[in-house]
Design a protein around this motif. Sequence first.
Motif, mmCIF file in Angstrom:
data_model
loop_
_atom_site.group_PDB
_atom_site.id
_atom_site.type_symbol
_atom_site.label_atom_id
_atom_site.label_comp_id
_atom_site.label_asym_id
_atom_site.label_seq_id
_atom_site.Cartn_x
_atom_site.Cartn_y
_atom_site.Cartn_z
ATOM 1 N N ALA A 250 0.940 -1.397 0.075
ATOM 2 C CA ALA A 250 -0.041 0.018 -0.149
ATOM 3 C C ALA A 250 0.757 1.037 0.101
ATOM 4 O O ALA A 250 0.209 2.033 -0.767
ATOM 5 N N LEU A 251 1.881 1.306 0.723
ATOM 6 C CA LEU A 251 2.916 2.354 0.700
ATOM 7 C C LEU A 251 3.330 2.783 -0.626
ATOM 8 O O LEU A 251 3.260 3.832 -1.181
ATOM 9 N N THR A 252 3.753 1.918 -1.358
ATOM 10 C CA THR A 252 4.304 2.216 -2.646
ATOM 11 C C THR A 252 3.311 2.421 -3.500
ATOM 12 O O THR A 252 3.281 3.442 -4.543
ATOM 13 N N HIS A 253 1.844 1.858 -3.439
ATOM 14 C CA HIS A 253 0.989 2.416 -4.345
ATOM 15 C C HIS A 253 0.504 3.856 -4.164
ATOM 16 O O HIS A 253 0.288 4.683 -4.917
ATOM 17 N N ARG A 254 0.731 4.231 -2.819
ATOM 18 C CA ARG A 254 0.540 5.552 -2.475
ATOM 19 C C ARG A 254 1.744 6.542 -3.179
ATOM 20 O O ARG A 254 1.328 7.811 -3.418
ATOM 21 N N ALA A 255 2.800 6.074 -2.914
ATOM 22 C CA ALA A 255 3.890 6.541 -3.721
ATOM 23 C C ALA A 255 3.687 7.158 -5.189
ATOM 24 O O ALA A 255 3.808 8.313 -5.706
ATOM 25 N N VAL A 256 3.094 6.097 -5.787
ATOM 26 C CA VAL A 256 2.874 6.244 -7.165
ATOM 27 C C VAL A 256 1.729 6.925 -7.443
ATOM 28 O O VAL A 256 1.518 7.976 -8.317
ATOM 29 N N ALA A 257 0.638 7.118 -6.518
ATOM 30 C CA ALA A 257 -0.516 7.962 -6.669
ATOM 31 C C ALA A 257 -0.276 9.346 -6.445
ATOM 32 O O ALA A 257 -0.715 10.382 -7.158
ATOM 33 N N LEU A 258 0.866 9.619 -5.615
ATOM 34 C CA LEU A 258 1.280 10.937 -5.285
ATOM 35 C C LEU A 258 1.775 11.597 -6.430
ATOM 36 O O LEU A 258 1.943 12.985 -6.607
ATOM 37 N N ALA A 259 2.212 10.849 -7.594
ATOM 38 C CA ALA A 259 2.770 11.548 -8.898
ATOM 39 C C ALA A 259 1.709 12.144 -9.561
ATOM 40 O O ALA A 259 1.960 12.932 -10.618
ATOM 41 N N GLY A 260 0.536 11.666 -9.350
ATOM 42 C CA GLY A 260 -0.635 12.406 -9.998
ATOM 43 C C GLY A 260 -0.694 12.028 -11.641
ATOM 44 O O GLY A 260 -0.968 12.991 -12.281
ATOM 45 N N VAL A 261 -0.260 11.215 -11.938
ATOM 46 C CA VAL A 261 -0.131 10.728 -13.671
ATOM 47 C C VAL A 261 -1.733 10.428 -13.930
ATOM 48 O O VAL A 261 -2.264 9.479 -13.378
ATOM 49 N N THR A 262 -1.843 10.871 -14.889
ATOM 50 C CA THR A 262 -3.401 10.782 -15.719
ATOM 51 C C THR A 262 -3.201 10.472 -17.278
ATOM 52 O O THR A 262 -2.271 11.211 -17.949
ATOM 53 N N GLY A 263 -3.669 9.603 -17.697
ATOM 54 C CA GLY A 263 -3.809 9.478 -19.283
ATOM 55 C C GLY A 263 -2.753 8.540 -19.890
ATOM 56 O O GLY A 263 -2.589 8.483 -21.018
ATOM 57 N N ARG A 264 -1.934 8.063 -19.083
ATOM 58 C CA ARG A 264 -0.898 7.276 -19.166
ATOM 59 C C ARG A 264 -0.388 6.472 -18.264
ATOM 60 O O ARG A 264 -0.864 6.643 -17.152
ATOM 61 N N ALA A 265 0.566 5.345 -18.492
ATOM 62 C CA ALA A 265 1.153 4.538 -17.464
ATOM 63 C C ALA A 265 1.998 5.384 -16.517
ATOM 64 O O ALA A 265 3.010 6.146 -17.208
ATOM 65 N N PRO A 266 1.943 5.372 -15.439
ATOM 66 C CA PRO A 266 2.938 5.942 -14.503
ATOM 67 C C PRO A 266 4.416 5.441 -14.958
ATOM 68 O O PRO A 266 4.539 4.104 -14.977
ATOM 69 N N TYR B 158 9.712 -6.161 -12.495
ATOM 70 C CA TYR B 158 9.143 -6.242 -13.848
ATOM 71 C C TYR B 158 7.823 -6.795 -13.885
ATOM 72 O O TYR B 158 6.819 -6.277 -14.362
ATOM 73 N N ASP B 159 7.643 -7.900 -13.252
ATOM 74 C CA ASP B 159 6.319 -8.879 -12.992
ATOM 75 C C ASP B 159 5.443 -7.811 -12.345
ATOM 76 O O ASP B 159 4.122 -7.840 -12.694
ATOM 77 N N ASN B 160 5.776 -7.079 -11.181
ATOM 78 C CA ASN B 160 4.763 -6.303 -10.454
ATOM 79 C C ASN B 160 4.505 -5.163 -11.462
ATOM 80 O O ASN B 160 3.205 -4.626 -11.535
ATOM 81 N N ALA B 161 5.363 -4.549 -11.934
ATOM 82 C CA ALA B 161 4.863 -3.297 -12.794
ATOM 83 C C ALA B 161 3.957 -3.669 -13.986
ATOM 84 O O ALA B 161 2.982 -3.019 -14.358
ATOM 85 N N TRP B 162 4.143 -4.908 -14.689
ATOM 86 C CA TRP B 162 3.366 -5.099 -15.583
ATOM 87 C C TRP B 162 1.784 -5.322 -15.042
ATOM 88 O O TRP B 162 0.951 -5.103 -15.812
ATOM 89 N N ARG B 163 1.747 -6.012 -14.046
ATOM 90 C CA ARG B 163 0.429 -6.458 -13.339
ATOM 91 C C ARG B 163 -0.189 -5.022 -12.755
ATOM 92 O O ARG B 163 -1.350 -4.818 -12.669
ATOM 93 N N GLN B 164 0.644 -4.089 -12.508
ATOM 94 C CA GLN B 164 0.186 -2.738 -11.828
ATOM 95 C C GLN B 164 -0.342 -1.807 -13.099
ATOM 96 O O GLN B 164 -0.788 -0.817 -12.801
ATOM 97 N N GLY B 165 0.222 -2.101 -14.296
ATOM 98 C CA GLY B 165 0.162 -1.169 -15.428
ATOM 99 C C GLY B 165 0.872 0.159 -15.590
ATOM 100 O O GLY B 165 0.701 1.039 -15.894
ATOM 101 N N TRP B 166 2.255 -0.194 -14.856
ATOM 102 C CA TRP B 166 3.288 0.802 -14.738
ATOM 103 C C TRP B 166 3.925 0.601 -15.974
ATOM 104 O O TRP B 166 4.148 -0.523 -16.562
ATOM 105 N N ALA B 167 4.680 1.637 -16.302
ATOM 106 C CA ALA B 167 5.695 1.454 -17.466
ATOM 107 C C ALA B 167 6.940 1.504 -16.662
ATOM 108 O O ALA B 167 7.626 2.630 -16.285
ATOM 109 N N GLY B 168 7.536 0.241 -16.251
ATOM 110 C CA GLY B 168 8.585 -0.021 -15.481
ATOM 111 C C GLY B 168 9.916 0.219 -16.074
ATOM 112 O O GLY B 168 10.194 -0.184 -17.067
ATOM 113 N N SER B 169 10.936 0.583 -15.121
ATOM 114 C CA SER B 169 12.330 0.377 -15.679
ATOM 115 C C SER B 169 12.921 0.320 -14.558
ATOM 116 O O SER B 169 12.769 0.474 -13.119
#
Length: 242
Positions: free
Chosen positions: A27-43, A63-74
């Motif tokens: 949940a803490l990392t989910h909140r960190a991603v939400a704080l970035a405020g990204v809309t209209g594309r993958a964070p 990368y497995d997690n990023a794919w499942r979360q819909g992130w653009a992981g690197s």
Amino acid sequence: MPASRPTILATSGGFRYSARLRWEVGALTHRAVALAGVTGRAPRVCLLPTAVGDDHALVSTFYDNAWRQGWAGSHVSLFPMPNVDDVRKHLLSQDVIWAWGGSVAGLLAMWRLHGVDTALREAWQDGVVLTGVSAGSICWHVGGTTDSFGPELQPVTNGLALLPWSNGVHYDSEAQRRPLFQRLIADGELPPGYATDDGAGLLYHGSELHEVLTERADARAYFVERRPDGSALETPLPATRL
């Protein structure tokens, strides 16, 4: 879209047990991603696995997690050489940078060797959300307690100091952490600072604490300062359960 102000979520958590993967996003990392405020594309979320020597299994699970979360992981690895041509440019293009735990002493040394430290400061100032666990929490502060040098904890005092505080991690789960953190602050070796139980995180806007967040019902955070008589004063902080 960068965060509206410099933002750090420093944690003793952010991941959890998974029935399918080695670990999954908490949940803490989910909140960190939400704080970035990204809309209209993958964070865009970048993992820094430096503190565990750029462990390949960790990177693969990320990368497995990023794919499942819909992130653009690197990720940015530094061993045996940086995996991207321009580390600064890559980090500044992210929405969230997630520093993993391990050796904070090794992390700081490698980051400074490759200029990651200055790139991270610039990214933070530009609104890229910085987050991390354990070593990836201490690093943003002046310092804290570490097992980088062996099982007997020692101080680390050369953090990036984006935040003018010290940081204690795993405060409830590792017996040496609490007394050493308090002693270092009482002795003046570390400045006053904030400590987190496992499952707790510190949300900073700019250099000031904004909120304590937890992903575990009994997780707490504390402010520790030096009393005039040279002892340590620990104050529990109110927290918001995610």
